[in-house]
Scaffold this active site. Structure first.
Site, PDB file in Angstrom:
ATOM      1  N   TYR A 191     -10.549   6.579  -5.583  1.00 40.62           N
ATOM      2  CA  TYR A 191     -11.067   6.112  -4.249  1.00 40.62           C
ATOM      3  C   TYR A 191     -10.430   4.649  -3.882  1.00 40.62           C
ATOM      4  O   TYR A 191     -10.129   4.449  -2.712  1.00 40.62           O
ATOM      5  CB  TYR A 191     -12.657   6.033  -4.502  1.00 40.62           C
ATOM      6  CG  TYR A 191     -13.529   5.208  -3.190  1.00 40.62           C
ATOM      7  CD1 TYR A 191     -13.704   5.929  -2.222  1.00 40.62           C
ATOM      8  CD2 TYR A 191     -13.881   3.996  -3.429  1.00 40.62           C
ATOM      9  CE1 TYR A 191     -14.486   5.291  -1.264  1.00 40.62           C
ATOM     10  CE2 TYR A 191     -14.443   3.486  -2.417  1.00 40.62           C
ATOM     11  CZ  TYR A 191     -14.718   4.144  -1.186  1.00 40.62           C
ATOM     12  OH  TYR A 191     -15.497   3.280  -0.160  1.00 40.62           O
TER      13      TYR A 191
ATOM     14  N   SER B  70     -12.043  -1.286   1.367  1.00 46.22           N
ATOM     15  CA  SER B  70     -13.322  -1.702   0.401  1.00 46.22           C
ATOM     16  C   SER B  70     -12.697  -2.679  -0.328  1.00 46.22           C
ATOM     17  O   SER B  70     -11.566  -3.018  -0.641  1.00 46.22           O
ATOM     18  CB  SER B  70     -13.457  -0.395  -0.571  1.00 46.22           C
ATOM     19  OG  SER B  70     -14.148  -0.840  -1.601  1.00 46.22           O
TER      20      SER B  70
END
Length: 262
Positions: A153, A140
């Protein structure tokens, strides 16, 4: 002499990014092994891909946070026919570390870190023996911007970026290509599961999943190690990489530098 068929194993394949990779790879002639928890969705996707592309599809329902399921997918990777692993399965948290207990934290680490690490290792061992193969790890952009979101995350995604870059350096000379894909905000179910309303995002912030995967595959075809689909100026990332590498000779020294001497 017939060329052996390319076989891709895709985790988190039932929807979103994983299902889109399945569509694009089936279009390219890959046989697919689709891994996810939702058997009904996997069966529906497999039926569509068989009808549309006459694709060879195997479904492998699995919860990768469970040891017995993860071990079974590791064994599938080691069977010798898989040529591409797409490590896509992942999750986010609802809230930060302040709103989540030990079970939620253990689950995100199991799915976002432990599972892709073990699967990448299993695939790498098989691919090195063969002298060819590829691994795509879905990271990400938050790996590069930890302040923008909750740190668990983004931390798991930074780990996948680190793992991918290390594996690329180690395995590239042995015939194995490793790519880390760093999507920005992409229109998938992960937002709803994390309790976020995508309608609140500003215009131009959210990329459609088809566009993201198509861009990632362009990077894959170019044999990029790191692909950032939303980044307009590749030079920004390359400059960051060069600055990081320039620090390398000074990251371990016998003496404390002057700025830390009292």
């Amino acid at each position: 002499m017939n060329t052996p068929k390319q076989v891709a194993l895709i985790t988190g394949a039932s929807a979103g990014i994983g299902a889109t990779y399945a569509d694009r790879l089936a279009r390219r002639g890959y046989a697919l092994v689709l891994v996810a928890r939702d058997t009904a969705r996997l069966e529906a996707l497999a039926a569509r891909l068989r009808e549309t592309f006459d694709a060879t599809i195997e479904i492998a329902p699995a919860d990768l946070t469970k040891e017995e399921d993860l071990a079974r997918i590791e064994q599938r990777l080691q069977s010798g026919d898989v040529t591409l692993l797409v490590n896509n399965a992942g999750m986010s948290l609802k809230g930060s570390v302040l709103e989540n207990g030990p079970d939620a934290l253990a689950r995100i680490i199991a799915l976002n870190v432990t599972a892709p690490t073990r699967l990448a290792a299993a695939a790498a061992k098989s691919f090195v023996q063969r002298g060819s193969g590829a691994i795509i790890n879905l990271s990400s952009v938050l790996a590069l911007a930890p302040e923008m979101f909750e740190g668990v995350y983004s931390g798991t995604k930074a780990y996948l970026l680190n793992l991918s870059q290390a594996m690329a350096a180690q395995l590239g000379p042995r015939g194995v290509h490793v790519q880390a894909v760093l999507p920005g905000a992409t229109r998938t179910e992960i937002w709803e599961k994390a309790g976020r309303d995508v309608s609140e995002f500003p215009p131009g912030f959210l990329m459609e999943v088809d566009a993201m995967v198509d861009a990632a595959l362009v990077g894959f075809d170019r044999r990029e190690t790191v692909t950032i689909p939303p980044l307009p100026d590749e030079g920004q990332f390359l400059a960051m990489q060069q600055a990081r590498l320039a620090m390398a000779p000074n990251l371990s020294r016998s003496e404390v530098p002057a700025r830390y001497r009292s």
